[in-house]
Design an enzyme around this catalytic site. Structure first.
Site, PDB file in Angstrom:
ATOM      1  N   ARG A 188     -20.827  49.125  -1.797  1.00 14.71           N
ATOM      2  CA  ARG A 188     -19.721  48.695  -2.583  1.00 14.71           C
ATOM      3  C   ARG A 188     -18.439  49.094  -1.552  1.00 14.71           C
ATOM      4  O   ARG A 188     -18.104  50.305  -1.285  1.00 14.71           O
ATOM      5  CB  ARG A 188     -19.583  48.585  -3.990  1.00 14.71           C
ATOM      6  CG  ARG A 188     -20.398  47.236  -4.505  1.00 14.71           C
ATOM      7  CD  ARG A 188     -20.573  45.883  -4.648  1.00 14.71           C
ATOM      8  NE  ARG A 188     -21.973  45.466  -5.363  1.00 14.71           N
ATOM      9  CZ  ARG A 188     -22.239  44.905  -4.706  1.00 14.71           C
ATOM     10  NH1 ARG A 188     -22.686  44.771  -3.500  1.00 14.71           N
ATOM     11  NH2 ARG A 188     -23.861  44.080  -5.326  1.00 14.71           N
ATOM     12  N   GLU A 217     -12.713  41.460  -1.410  1.00 15.15           N
ATOM     13  CA  GLU A 217     -13.456  40.723  -0.677  1.00 15.15           C
ATOM     14  C   GLU A 217     -13.003  39.306  -1.033  1.00 15.15           C
ATOM     15  O   GLU A 217     -13.185  39.148  -2.012  1.00 15.15           O
ATOM     16  CB  GLU A 217     -14.816  40.751  -0.763  1.00 15.15           C
ATOM     17  CG  GLU A 217     -15.865  42.083  -0.371  1.00 15.15           C
ATOM     18  CD  GLU A 217     -16.779  42.233  -0.484  1.00 15.15           C
ATOM     19  OE1 GLU A 217     -18.035  41.469  -0.575  1.00 15.15           O
ATOM     20  OE2 GLU A 217     -17.522  43.143  -0.352  1.00 15.15           O
ATOM     21  N   HIS A 236     -19.470  40.993   4.362  1.00 13.80           N
ATOM     22  CA  HIS A 236     -20.522  41.393   2.919  1.00 13.80           C
ATOM     23  C   HIS A 236     -22.061  40.738   3.734  1.00 13.80           C
ATOM     24  O   HIS A 236     -22.519  39.774   2.973  1.00 13.80           O
ATOM     25  CB  HIS A 236     -19.693  41.037   1.684  1.00 13.80           C
ATOM     26  CG  HIS A 236     -20.837  42.176   0.892  1.00 13.80           C
ATOM     27  ND1 HIS A 236     -20.613  42.441  -0.962  1.00 13.80           N
ATOM     28  CD2 HIS A 236     -22.208  42.383   0.723  1.00 13.80           C
ATOM     29  CE1 HIS A 236     -21.055  43.110  -0.986  1.00 13.80           C
ATOM     30  NE2 HIS A 236     -22.488  42.990  -0.727  1.00 13.80           N
TER      31      HIS A 236
HETATM   32  C1  DGY Z   1     -26.741  43.358  -3.807  1.00 14.54           C
HETATM   33  O1  DGY Z   1     -27.401  42.151  -3.754  1.00 14.54           O
HETATM   34  O2  DGY Z   1     -26.183  43.453  -4.667  1.00 14.54           O
HETATM   35  C2  DGY Z   1     -25.692  42.750  -1.762  1.00 14.54           C
HETATM   36  O3  DGY Z   1     -24.593  43.124  -1.804  1.00 14.54           O
HETATM   37  C3  DGY Z   1     -25.956  41.406  -1.515  1.00 14.54           C
HETATM   38  O4  DGY Z   1     -25.815  41.244  -0.872  1.00 14.54           O
END
Ligand code: DGY
Length: 269
Positions: A188, A217, A236
């Protein structure tokens, strides 16, 4: 979606009929889990099915940042490519180097496996507690964050975002890293203080970074990181493969239906 903030106000606006929140993601930092628990609302997520896809992107970013794909590709597209030269576009070697995994969960372990088996990398890792399977299978060593930053040639971040990990990569952390090191983040964006990262990249405090996640984002194209030659950023896409997204949608739907029916969720947080 992981881009939707589901906090107490949203839960209360939904009213007492709200029984289940099904996140289309494994990470659920967008949901106030304490508020959900207090209200008896269950939370579903989509673990496991995106582990390989995300680990692949971590390895891809590590190569792309370490071997300067962004700058090299720009040389071609901007018509700057002149000739082959012995010292042109020199990047980082992987084989035999030290990899630091921050957060040795499923995706951290899958990334470590790839780089340890494919490139003979030595693995250091942080985790709340030592992972005997990582030590056994990969000869990995559990260390504190400072030691990991000090010793690693490549650092790959896989920890979840919580109050303890928010901005854990700050100016003080970058000061502990090798000037030749490469940082990769597929977890993240909030784990990294992006302004401090821009300073570290510009000043040569670290060599390069590869990010699949940012905060916010989308990251505005005017952000200092976007135009840095030694920072490659993806929008992402860690879990964006045919199989992963199919499986994620199925699990998210099954969690939702089970929650509405009052049955156990296939994947409950
Ligand atoms: C998640 O599932 O947490 C991922 O970041 C999605 O790509």
């Amino acid at each position: 979606m992981l881009s939707d903030t589901i906090d107490a106000a949203v839960m209360d606006a939904a009213g007492p009929g709200l029984r289940v929140i099904s996140n289309f993601a494994v990470g659920y930092n967008n949901i106030d889990a304490d508020a959900a628990r207090q209200r008896g609302i269950r939370i579903g997520n989509t673990p496991d099915v995106l582990t390989d896809a995300t680990a692949d992107i971590a390895v891809g970013l590590l190569l792309a940042a370490g071997r300067r794909f962004k700058e090299a590709s720009h040389e071609v597209t901007a018509g700057l490519w002149q000739t082959w030269e012995p010292t042109g576009m020199i990047g980082a070697d992987l084989r035999g180097k030290t990899l630091g995994i921050v957060g040795m969960g499923r995706i951290g372990m899958a990334t470590a496996r790839r780089l340890s088996r494919g490139w003979d990398m030595r693995v250091l890792y942080t985790a709340r507690s030592p992972k005997p399977e990582a030590d056994r299978e990969l000869g990995a060593t559990h260390v504190d964050l400072g030691t990991l930053l000090n010793r690693s040639d490549f650092v790959s971040v896989h920890t979840d975002l919580n109050p303890q990990t928010q901005s854990m990569f700050d100016a003080a952390a970058f000061a502990k890293m090798k000037p030749t090191s490469v940082l990769v983040n597929t977890s993240r964006g909030g784990v990294i203080d992006q302004d401090a990262l821009a300073v570290a990249l510009r000043s040569g405090q670290i060599r390069a970074a590869g990010l699949d996640v940012t905060a916010p984002e989308p990251l505005p194209p005017t952000h200092a990181l976007v135009n840095l030659a030694n920072c490659i950023i993806l929008p992402h896409i860690g879990s964006a493969t045919d199989d992963s997204r199919d499986a994620m949608s199925r699990i998210a739907a099954e969690n939702l239906v089970a929650g509405v029916r009052g049955q156990p969720l296939p994947c409950e947080v």
